[in-house]
Design an enzyme around this catalytic site. Structure first.
Site, PDB file in Angstrom:
ATOM      1  N   ASP A   1       0.845  -1.208   0.000  1.00  0.00           N
ATOM      2  CA  ASP A   1       0.000   0.000   0.000  1.00  0.00           C
ATOM      3  C   ASP A   1       0.877   1.254   0.000  1.00  0.00           C
ATOM      4  OD1 ASP A   1      -2.735  -1.380   0.696  1.00  0.00           O
ATOM      5  OD2 ASP A   1      -1.284  -2.127   2.142  1.00  0.00           O
TER       6      ASP A   1
ATOM      7  N   HIS B   1      -3.944  -3.417   6.719  1.00  0.00           N
ATOM      8  CA  HIS B   1      -3.824  -3.608   5.274  1.00  0.00           C
ATOM      9  C   HIS B   1      -5.232  -3.920   4.784  1.00  0.00           C
ATOM     10  CE1 HIS B   1      -2.600  -4.920   1.335  1.00  0.00           C
ATOM     11  NE2 HIS B   1      -2.953  -6.172   1.556  1.00  0.00           N
TER      12      HIS B   1
END
Length: 317
Positions: free
Chosen positions: A152, A179
């Site tokens: 990410d 996440h």
């Protein structure tokens, strides 16, 4: 009986899209001289081992084989990607019950064998499964952590680099927390080679900072869903993230990476695994780094932790 760890040996459990892509990236890295692939489908593991091995004349010498849990005992890093995949319209947390059941078997087998290597959890939901792996394995916390928001964060750096016409490697910014859907872009500490992000944006002619930050954070959060919608799965980006984490461990780089590990009081968060920047080296997670966060970001981070804790409460661990 103590086990001597072979620092040139890696194992990958699960040879679906993520596992096989990670194995390919690790083969190309030249970090290891031996790689063991495991899968519930032995034929699949054997096929991937053969396919990847056929590229070795163009890479560096390495032994790549399909193996069993007994072959993992001296592996320096055991990468676990096994689990049900995320389907279109499904959140990462929807996967939890299916994948916890799979992990009970996998971690149980590893725990029986006195493995001394590092468990790198990549399967989703990664924060929950990192916590599960730690509890089921009985390993010390530094040796069990997840890939977390490493990918990410790379997505954030890539999008900022594209928007600002600057090398993504010069962008220093973090995605922290889960996440998943409650992740947070830590804008307060973001900069481009030491220049505060808002100043750099102004230099590039972007003045609507709040709206731009919101748009980019949403793009990062929805990246996986967009890719899954278009090609059913994401695997190349995370494979390179796995390679990067393994590099930091094997080369004892002391690199700062946003991996998922158990929190102990930072920002009022305790007893849950989520991503914060941490020093990663040969011993795994060596120290977490307290980064500058605004009051709003701290509140969002605690909400992210609470969302994960709610899921953990539903599990019988």
């Amino acid at each position: 009986m103590s086990t001597v760890v072979n620092s040139r040996k890696v194992a990958v459990i699960g040879t679906g899209f993520v596992g096989s892509s990670s194995a390919f990236a690790l083969m190309e890295s030249g970090l290891f001289s031996e790689m063991i692939l495991l899968d519930a489908n032995q034929n699949r593991a054997e096929g991937e081992a053969l396919d990847i091995s056929h590229g070795l004349p163009f890479a560096r010498p390495m032994k790549i084989t399909a193996g069993t849990y007994d072959d993992l005992v001296d592996a320096a890093i055991i990468v676990i990607t096994a689990g049900a995949g995320q389907k279109p319209g499904e959140t990462r947390l929807d996967l939890v019950k299916k994948n916890v059941a799979i992990f009970r078997t996998i971690i149980g087998e590893i725990a029986k064998r006195n493995c001394q290597g590092i468990l790198l959890i990549v399967a989703n939901p990664v924060d929950i499964l990192t916590y599960v792996a730690l509890k089921l394995s009985g390993f010390p916390e530094n040796r069990v952590f997840g890939s977390g928001t490493t990918l990410d964060t790379a997505r954030l750096k890539y999008l900022l680099g594209e928007r600002l016409s600057v090398d993504a490697r010069s962008v220093h910014a973090w995605i922290i927390g889960e996440h998943g859907d409650s992740q947070i872009a830590a804008w307060s500490s973001a900069n481009v080679s030491g220049v505060p992000l808002s100043d750099f944006c102004s230099m590039r002619g972007f003045t609507e900072h709040d709206q731009n930050m919101e748009d980019i954070a949403e793009d990062v959060k929805n990246s996986a869903y967009k890719i899954i919608e278009k090609k059913k799965a994401t695997y190349y980006g995370v494979a390179v993230a796995v390679r990067r984490i393994c590099e930091a461990i094997i080369r004892d780089e002391k690199s700062v990476l946003p991996v998922s590990s158990i929190q102990h009081g930072a920002f009022g968060i305790d007893g849950v695994a989520l991503s914060m920047p941490a020093i990663v080296g040969k011993n795994g997670v060596e120290k977490q780094i307290p980064i500058k966060l605004s009051e709003k970001e701290q509140i969002e981070l605690r909400k992210s932790a609470d969302a994960l804790k709610e899921v953990l409460k539903s599990l019988d661990l």
